[in-house]
Design a protein around this motif. Structure first.
Motif, PDB file in Angstrom:
ATOM      1  N   ALA A   1       0.835  -1.204   0.000  1.00 35.91           N
ATOM      2  CA  ALA A   1       0.000   0.000   0.000  1.00 35.91           C
ATOM      3  C   ALA A   1       0.869   1.253   0.000  1.00 35.91           C
ATOM      4  CB  ALA A   1      -0.938  -0.001   1.204  1.00 35.91           C
ATOM      5  N   GLN A   2       1.931   1.239   0.780  1.00 39.85           N
ATOM      6  CA  GLN A   2       2.841   2.383   0.816  1.00 39.85           C
ATOM      7  C   GLN A   2       3.498   2.596  -0.547  1.00 39.85           C
ATOM      8  OE1 GLN A   2       5.205   0.974   4.101  1.00 39.85           O
ATOM      9  NE2 GLN A   2       4.067   2.211   5.604  1.00 39.85           N
ATOM     10  N   ALA A   3       3.878   1.502  -1.203  1.00 38.84           N
ATOM     11  CA  ALA A   3       4.477   1.607  -2.536  1.00 38.84           C
ATOM     12  C   ALA A   3       3.463   2.134  -3.553  1.00 38.84           C
ATOM     13  CB  ALA A   3       5.027   0.254  -2.974  1.00 38.84           C
ATOM     14  N   LEU A   4       2.194   1.736  -3.422  1.00 38.91           N
ATOM     15  CA  LEU A   4       1.144   2.271  -4.301  1.00 38.91           C
ATOM     16  C   LEU A   4       1.011   3.778  -4.101  1.00 38.91           C
ATOM     17  CD1 LEU A   4      -1.693  -0.397  -3.954  1.00 38.91           C
ATOM     18  CD2 LEU A   4      -0.578   0.267  -6.094  1.00 38.91           C
ATOM     19  N   VAL A   5       0.990   4.212  -2.852  1.00 36.49           N
ATOM     20  CA  VAL A   5       0.836   5.634  -2.537  1.00 36.49           C
ATOM     21  C   VAL A   5       2.004   6.437  -3.116  1.00 36.49           C
ATOM     22  CG1 VAL A   5       0.834   7.310  -0.635  1.00 36.49           C
ATOM     23  CG2 VAL A   5      -0.584   5.254  -0.499  1.00 36.49           C
ATOM     24  N   LEU A   6       3.203   5.882  -3.037  1.00 34.13           N
ATOM     25  CA  LEU A   6       4.382   6.579  -3.542  1.00 34.13           C
ATOM     26  C   LEU A   6       4.545   6.463  -5.055  1.00 34.13           C
ATOM     27  CD1 LEU A   6       6.901   5.551  -0.736  1.00 34.13           C
ATOM     28  CD2 LEU A   6       5.816   7.797  -1.069  1.00 34.13           C
ATOM     29  N   GLY A   7       3.694   5.657  -5.695  1.00 36.18           N
ATOM     30  CA  GLY A   7       3.776   5.484  -7.145  1.00 36.18           C
ATOM     31  C   GLY A   7       4.879   4.556  -7.591  1.00 36.18           C
ATOM     32  N   ARG A   8       5.387   3.748  -6.683  1.00 37.09           N
ATOM     33  CA  ARG A   8       6.479   2.827  -7.030  1.00 37.09           C
ATOM     34  C   ARG A   8       5.989   1.533  -7.646  1.00 37.09           C
ATOM     35  NH1 ARG A   8       9.972   3.856  -1.599  1.00 37.09           N
ATOM     36  NH2 ARG A   8      10.721   5.919  -2.188  1.00 37.09           N
ATOM     37  N   VAL A   9       4.734   1.172  -7.390  1.00 35.19           N
ATOM     38  CA  VAL A   9       4.126  -0.009  -7.996  1.00 35.19           C
ATOM     39  C   VAL A   9       2.719   0.358  -8.438  1.00 35.19           C
ATOM     40  CG1 VAL A   9       5.430  -1.669  -6.589  1.00 35.19           C
ATOM     41  CG2 VAL A   9       3.178  -0.936  -5.847  1.00 35.19           C
ATOM     42  N   ASN A  10       2.142  -0.493  -9.266  1.00 38.75           N
ATOM     43  CA  ASN A  10       0.737  -0.333  -9.651  1.00 38.75           C
ATOM     44  C   ASN A  10       0.025  -1.661  -9.412  1.00 38.75           C
ATOM     45  OD1 ASN A  10       1.271  -2.023 -11.889  1.00 38.75           O
ATOM     46  ND2 ASN A  10       1.766  -0.285 -13.180  1.00 38.75           N
ATOM     47  N   LEU A  11      -1.255  -1.707  -9.708  1.00 34.41           N
ATOM     48  CA  LEU A  11      -2.032  -2.917  -9.425  1.00 34.41           C
ATOM     49  C   LEU A  11      -1.585  -4.114 -10.250  1.00 34.41           C
ATOM     50  CD1 LEU A  11      -5.580  -1.387  -8.920  1.00 34.41           C
ATOM     51  CD2 LEU A  11      -3.997  -2.224  -7.177  1.00 34.41           C
ATOM     52  N   ASP A  12      -1.014  -3.877 -11.413  1.00 30.79           N
ATOM     53  CA  ASP A  12      -0.492  -4.994 -12.206  1.00 30.79           C
ATOM     54  C   ASP A  12       0.665  -5.672 -11.468  1.00 30.79           C
ATOM     55  OD1 ASP A  12      -2.286  -4.638 -14.303  1.00 30.79           O
ATOM     56  OD2 ASP A  12      -0.988  -3.189 -15.305  1.00 30.79           O
ATOM     57  N   VAL A  13       1.510  -4.878 -10.836  1.00 33.30           N
ATOM     58  CA  VAL A  13       2.626  -5.429 -10.064  1.00 33.30           C
ATOM     59  C   VAL A  13       2.090  -6.199  -8.861  1.00 33.30           C
ATOM     60  CG1 VAL A  13       4.677  -4.851  -8.688  1.00 33.30           C
ATOM     61  CG2 VAL A  13       4.228  -3.654 -10.847  1.00 33.30           C
TER      62      VAL A  13
ATOM     63  N   VAL B   1      -5.710   7.317  -3.729  1.00 38.03           N
ATOM     64  CA  VAL B   1      -4.569   8.147  -4.115  1.00 38.03           C
ATOM     65  C   VAL B   1      -4.850   8.838  -5.450  1.00 38.03           C
ATOM     66  CG1 VAL B   1      -2.136   8.063  -4.796  1.00 38.03           C
ATOM     67  CG2 VAL B   1      -2.922   6.788  -2.798  1.00 38.03           C
ATOM     68  N   GLN B   2      -5.381   8.086  -6.392  1.00 42.91           N
ATOM     69  CA  GLN B   2      -5.690   8.675  -7.695  1.00 42.91           C
ATOM     70  C   GLN B   2      -6.780   9.742  -7.586  1.00 42.91           C
ATOM     71  OE1 GLN B   2      -6.047   5.902 -11.035  1.00 42.91           O
ATOM     72  NE2 GLN B   2      -5.172   4.338  -9.702  1.00 42.91           N
ATOM     73  N   ALA B   3      -7.797   9.470  -6.775  1.00 42.35           N
ATOM     74  CA  ALA B   3      -8.885  10.439  -6.597  1.00 42.35           C
ATOM     75  C   ALA B   3      -8.355  11.729  -5.984  1.00 42.35           C
ATOM     76  CB  ALA B   3      -9.990   9.841  -5.723  1.00 42.35           C
ATOM     77  N   GLN B   4      -7.515  11.613  -4.979  1.00 42.28           N
ATOM     78  CA  GLN B   4      -6.943  12.806  -4.346  1.00 42.28           C
ATOM     79  C   GLN B   4      -6.103  13.608  -5.341  1.00 42.28           C
ATOM     80  OE1 GLN B   4      -8.938  13.270  -1.700  1.00 42.28           O
ATOM     81  NE2 GLN B   4      -7.147  14.027  -0.627  1.00 42.28           N
ATOM     82  N   ARG B   5      -5.297  12.908  -6.125  1.00 44.62           N
ATOM     83  CA  ARG B   5      -4.451  13.584  -7.115  1.00 44.62           C
ATOM     84  C   ARG B   5      -5.303  14.319  -8.145  1.00 44.62           C
ATOM     85  NH1 ARG B   5      -3.365  12.453 -11.948  1.00 44.62           N
ATOM     86  NH2 ARG B   5      -4.002  10.293 -11.814  1.00 44.62           N
ATOM     87  N   MET B   6      -6.329  13.644  -8.660  1.00 45.72           N
ATOM     88  CA  MET B   6      -7.185  14.269  -9.670  1.00 45.72           C
ATOM     89  C   MET B   6      -7.939  15.460  -9.091  1.00 45.72           C
ATOM     90  SD  MET B   6      -8.768  11.212 -12.007  1.00 45.72           S
ATOM     91  CE  MET B   6      -8.673   9.770 -10.970  1.00 45.72           C
ATOM     92  N   SER B   7      -8.372  15.339  -7.862  1.00 49.56           N
ATOM     93  CA  SER B   7      -9.126  16.415  -7.223  1.00 49.56           C
ATOM     94  C   SER B   7      -8.236  17.613  -6.916  1.00 49.56           C
ATOM     95  CB  SER B   7      -9.753  15.890  -5.930  1.00 49.56           C
ATOM     96  OG  SER B   7     -10.340  16.937  -5.207  1.00 49.56           O
TER      97      SER B   7
END
Length: 166
Positions: A16-28, A87-93
Motif C-alpha cells: 500500500a505504501q508503494a502504491l501511494v508513492l507510485g512505485r508499484v501499480n495494481l499490475d505489479v 490516491v488517484q482520486a486525491q491527485r485528480m481532485s
C-alpha cells in the motif's frame, strides 16, 4: 475471516505504501501474488496510508466514489485497489481540479482498461502456447504457466530443489 499474520499484514502495508508513492501499480500487485481485493485496512489505517482524513473516506463511500467492503458487523475494510483509487482520486481532485463525478467516471474507465490489458496478456500467453490449464483444489479451472525446457531434464533436479529449499 481467517486470522491475518503480522507478516501478511506487513506485506500488504508495504505494498500500500508503494502504491501511494507510485512505485508499484495494481499490475505489479497481481504479479507478486497479493490479492488487490483483500479487505485488510480499517478506515483509520487506510486514511493514514493514503494521507486522507477518515471523514473524507466516509464521504467518498457515501457518494459511491470508493466503496469499501464491509465486515459482518458493518465496519469498512479497504483493500489495495481501494488505496490505489484513493490516491488517484486525491491527485485528480487536488492537482487537476476534477470534480467527484468526473473522478468516478475516470476511475471506472481506468479499471476497465486495466482489466482489458490483463485479459489481453492472458490471451497472448494462450496464443503462444505457454499456458496449461489445471484444476485448483476447489475444482475451479485455473491457468498455469508452462515451462519450456531447452536442455534435457537434469536427473538430479529433485535433489537440487530439495537442497535449495532447505
Amino acid at each position: 475471516m481467517a486470522k491475518i499474520t503480522p507478516k501478511i499484514r506487513q506485506a500488504y502495508t508495504m505494498c500500500a505504501q508503494a502504491l501511494v508513492l507510485g512505485r508499484v501499480n495494481l499490475d505489479v500487485v497481481d504479479q507478486i501474488g497479493l490479492n488487490a481485493d483483500f479487505p485488510i485496512f480499517s478506515v483509520g489505517r487506510a486514511a493514514e496510508l493514503a494521507d486522507i482524513h477518515p471523514q473524507t473516506l466516509r464521504q467518498y463511500d457515501r457518494l459511491g466514489l470508493i466503496v469499501p467492503q464491509r465486515t459482518p458487523g458493518g465496519a469498512r475494510r479497504y483493500c489495495l485497489r481501494d488505496i490505489d483509487r484513493l490516491v488517484q482520486a486525491q491527485r485528480m481532485s487536488q492537482e487537476e481540479s476534477i470534480n467527484l463525478a468526473g473522478i468516478t467516471r475516470i476511475l471506472q474507465l481506468m479499471e476497465e482498461n486495466r482489466q482489458l490489458k490483463r485479459q489481453n496478456r492472458q490471451l497472448r500467453r494462450r496464443m503462444e502456447g505457454n499456458v496449461v490449464f489445471e484444476a485448483a483444489a476447489d475444482g475451479e479451472v485455473i491457468e498455469v504457466q508452462r515451462i519450456r525446457r531447452t536442455a534435457p531434464a537434469n536427473p538430479y533436479r529433485r535433489a537440487i530443489l530439495q537442497i535449495t529449499a532447505s
